[in-house]
Design a protein around this motif. Structure first.
Motif, PDB file in Angstrom:
ATOM      1  N   GLU A 180       0.638  -1.008   0.438  1.00  0.00           N
ATOM      2  CA  GLU A 180      -0.086   0.130  -0.307  1.00  0.00           C
ATOM      3  C   GLU A 180       1.011   1.238   0.208  1.00  0.00           C
ATOM      4  O   GLU A 180       1.441   1.287  -0.104  1.00  0.00           O
ATOM      5  CB  GLU A 180      -0.689   0.080   1.010  1.00  0.00           C
ATOM      6  CG  GLU A 180      -1.837  -0.827   1.865  1.00  0.00           C
ATOM      7  CD  GLU A 180      -2.680  -1.483   0.899  1.00  0.00           C
ATOM      8  OE1 GLU A 180      -3.185  -1.340   0.164  1.00  0.00           O
ATOM      9  OE2 GLU A 180      -2.512  -3.174  -0.403  1.00  0.00           O
ATOM     10  N   ARG A 184      -2.378   5.065  -3.594  1.00  0.00           N
ATOM     11  CA  ARG A 184      -3.275   3.120  -3.633  1.00  0.00           C
ATOM     12  C   ARG A 184      -4.611   4.023  -3.863  1.00  0.00           C
ATOM     13  O   ARG A 184      -5.082   5.070  -3.399  1.00  0.00           O
ATOM     14  CB  ARG A 184      -3.145   2.549  -2.607  1.00  0.00           C
ATOM     15  CG  ARG A 184      -4.446   1.633  -2.217  1.00  0.00           C
ATOM     16  CD  ARG A 184      -3.227   0.673  -3.211  1.00  0.00           C
ATOM     17  NE  ARG A 184      -3.580  -1.107  -3.076  1.00  0.00           N
ATOM     18  CZ  ARG A 184      -3.383  -2.229  -4.058  1.00  0.00           C
ATOM     19  NH1 ARG A 184      -3.660  -1.484  -5.186  1.00  0.00           N
ATOM     20  NH2 ARG A 184      -2.761  -2.925  -3.272  1.00  0.00           N
ATOM     21  N   THR A 190      -7.659  -0.452   2.026  1.00  0.00           N
ATOM     22  CA  THR A 190      -6.693   0.056   2.763  1.00  0.00           C
ATOM     23  C   THR A 190      -6.750   1.752   2.596  1.00  0.00           C
ATOM     24  O   THR A 190      -6.223   2.494   3.848  1.00  0.00           O
ATOM     25  CB  THR A 190      -5.025   0.020   2.714  1.00  0.00           C
ATOM     26  OG1 THR A 190      -4.612   0.231   1.674  1.00  0.00           O
ATOM     27  CG2 THR A 190      -4.676  -1.500   2.963  1.00  0.00           C
ATOM     28  N   ARG A 191      -6.864   2.579   1.686  1.00  0.00           N
ATOM     29  CA  ARG A 191      -7.410   3.510   1.121  1.00  0.00           C
ATOM     30  C   ARG A 191      -8.514   4.245   0.788  1.00  0.00           C
ATOM     31  O   ARG A 191      -8.276   5.517   1.800  1.00  0.00           O
ATOM     32  CB  ARG A 191      -6.838   4.041  -0.281  1.00  0.00           C
ATOM     33  CG  ARG A 191      -6.940   5.286  -0.290  1.00  0.00           C
ATOM     34  CD  ARG A 191      -5.823   5.729  -0.029  1.00  0.00           C
ATOM     35  NE  ARG A 191      -5.743   7.996  -0.035  1.00  0.00           N
ATOM     36  CZ  ARG A 191      -5.603   8.349  -1.241  1.00  0.00           C
ATOM     37  NH1 ARG A 191      -5.315   7.476  -2.427  1.00  0.00           N
ATOM     38  NH2 ARG A 191      -5.638   9.524  -1.499  1.00  0.00           N
ATOM     39  N   TRP A 219       0.397  -7.262   4.709  1.00  0.00           N
ATOM     40  CA  TRP A 219       0.293  -5.258   3.418  1.00  0.00           C
ATOM     41  C   TRP A 219       1.644  -5.157   3.947  1.00  0.00           C
ATOM     42  O   TRP A 219       2.047  -5.006   5.239  1.00  0.00           O
ATOM     43  CB  TRP A 219      -1.285  -4.234   4.264  1.00  0.00           C
ATOM     44  CG  TRP A 219      -1.725  -5.033   4.008  1.00  0.00           C
ATOM     45  CD1 TRP A 219      -2.376  -4.999   3.014  1.00  0.00           C
ATOM     46  CD2 TRP A 219      -2.948  -5.057   4.945  1.00  0.00           C
ATOM     47  NE1 TRP A 219      -3.803  -5.207   2.645  1.00  0.00           N
ATOM     48  CE2 TRP A 219      -4.136  -4.833   4.056  1.00  0.00           C
ATOM     49  CE3 TRP A 219      -3.480  -5.292   6.077  1.00  0.00           C
ATOM     50  CZ2 TRP A 219      -5.133  -5.321   4.695  1.00  0.00           C
ATOM     51  CZ3 TRP A 219      -4.613  -5.845   6.729  1.00  0.00           C
ATOM     52  CH2 TRP A 219      -5.860  -5.838   5.970  1.00  0.00           C
TER      53      TRP A 219
END
Length: 341
Positions: A180, A184, A190-191, A219
């Motif tokens: 990430e 991203r 995640t974003r 990650w």
């Protein structure tokens, strides 16, 4: 001067790799689809670099790919272009396979015919492992993909290895686990988390709605992984396949907690963790798990065995899980703040 062609140059990995290779003294060509303007923000810092050039083309166009390889004769090709959003692959499986699987094959065929000395890097994915048959996963782990995306990546992995063994091509697979960064796309979980946290910080949002909170992934930080790509191509004399990851696994729930904790906000998980009491007088934040964001077939746990890359390439991650989240949160806080003005 070495030359490199990067497909998917406007994406997260492509933009970081282009910057990295330019610093190494390369002439870099970035493949970009005609009319595809999205993502130019990622390469704004290098658009006017004299050693960087955008080349128009599409992995769906065999004749154009052949023309590009024949004209450029690049020393290296990094195939980072893909339909990379796993949930979308369920909605558009044929397009996903055409880009991810056949797009890779078109590049390999063009190199085989027109530029056989070109080195080729294929961006493989831990999603190939899917319903994992062993823990942790290494370069020889059986593929059991759980999405059209994973299936398309498995084909690309195997055809790359097949061309290497059949034609003696320098063709490598980088099996990168989740990585990430601030670049991203907003559609990725995640974003989505860090951008939502930033909106909460600015008082523009009150809750975060996600899918499977207990799904676990390995990650890492994308700029660290770009270096591994270069090492596979330049620092090891024989082409091979390489798992790249941190060796740690964390749940979506942990990701949310760390992102909020960076702002001094805690989450009080209730029951099975489906709902919380959110931004209330105690400073809590609402986090919901919605069936809308669950995959038809879930990949619950992925964890790597990247010992081969660490031993033979000397690669290791440099950025911690917590530091990666911190950078993303701070970036999105500034981004949302700028968007408010």
């Amino acid at each position: 001067m070495k030359t490199a062609l990067i497909t998917g140059v406007t994406g997260q990995d492509g933009s970081y790799l282009a910057e990295f290779l330019l610093k190494k003294g390369y002439k870099v060509y970035g493949l970009n689809r005609r009319k595809a303007l999205a993502g130019m923000e990622n390469i704004k810092n290098i658009l006017h670099n004299e050693n960087f050039e955008i080349v128009e083309g599409d992995l769906l166009e065999e004749s154009r790919i052949n023309e590009i390889i024949r004209e450029l004769q690049p020393d290296e090709v990094y195939n980072l272009a893909a339909q990379s959003f796993v949930p979308y692959s369920w909605k558009s499986p044929i397009y996903t396979a055409n880009v991810n699987a056949l797009g890779c094959l078109r590049l390999l065929e063009a190199i085989r015919i027109y530029s056989p000395d070109t080195k080729f890097y294929q961006a493989s994915s831990s999603e190939m492992f899917g319903k994992v048959m062993e823990m942790p996963q290494n370069e020889m782990t059986y593929h059991y993909p759980r999405s059209p995306y994973g299936c398309s990546k498995s084909f690309a992995f195997n055809i790359t290895r097949n061309y290497r063994e059949s034609y003696g091509m320098f063709a490598v697979n980088g099996i990168l686990f989740n990585h990430e960064s601030e670049r991203r796309g907003l559609q990725f979980v995640t974003r989505k988390i860090t951008y939502s946290v930033a909106k909460i910080y600015h008082g523009l949002q009150e809750k975060i709605v996600l899918g499977n909170l207990d799904a676990k992934r390995d990650w890492g930080y994308a700029p660290d992984y770009i270096k591994a790509m270069y090492m596979m191509m330049m620092q090891y004399k024989e082409p091979d396949d390489w798992v790249i990851a941190t060796g740690e696994r964390h749940s979506v729930r942990e990701f949310v907690e760390i992102a909020l904790k960076h702002l001094g906000i805690e989450v009080e998980w209730q029951g099975e963790g489906i709902n919380t009491k959110g931004i209330d007088k105690n400073g809590k934040v609402i986090v919901e798990s919605s069936p809308k964001f669950w995959r038809p077939a879930e990949v619950d746990v992925l964890q790597d065995d990247s010992s081969k890359a660490r031993k033979l390439l000397g690669w290791k991650p440099e950025t911690s899980f917590e530091e990666m989240i911190k950078r993303k949160v701070e970036y999105d806080i500034k981004l949302v703040g700028d968007e408010k003005e």
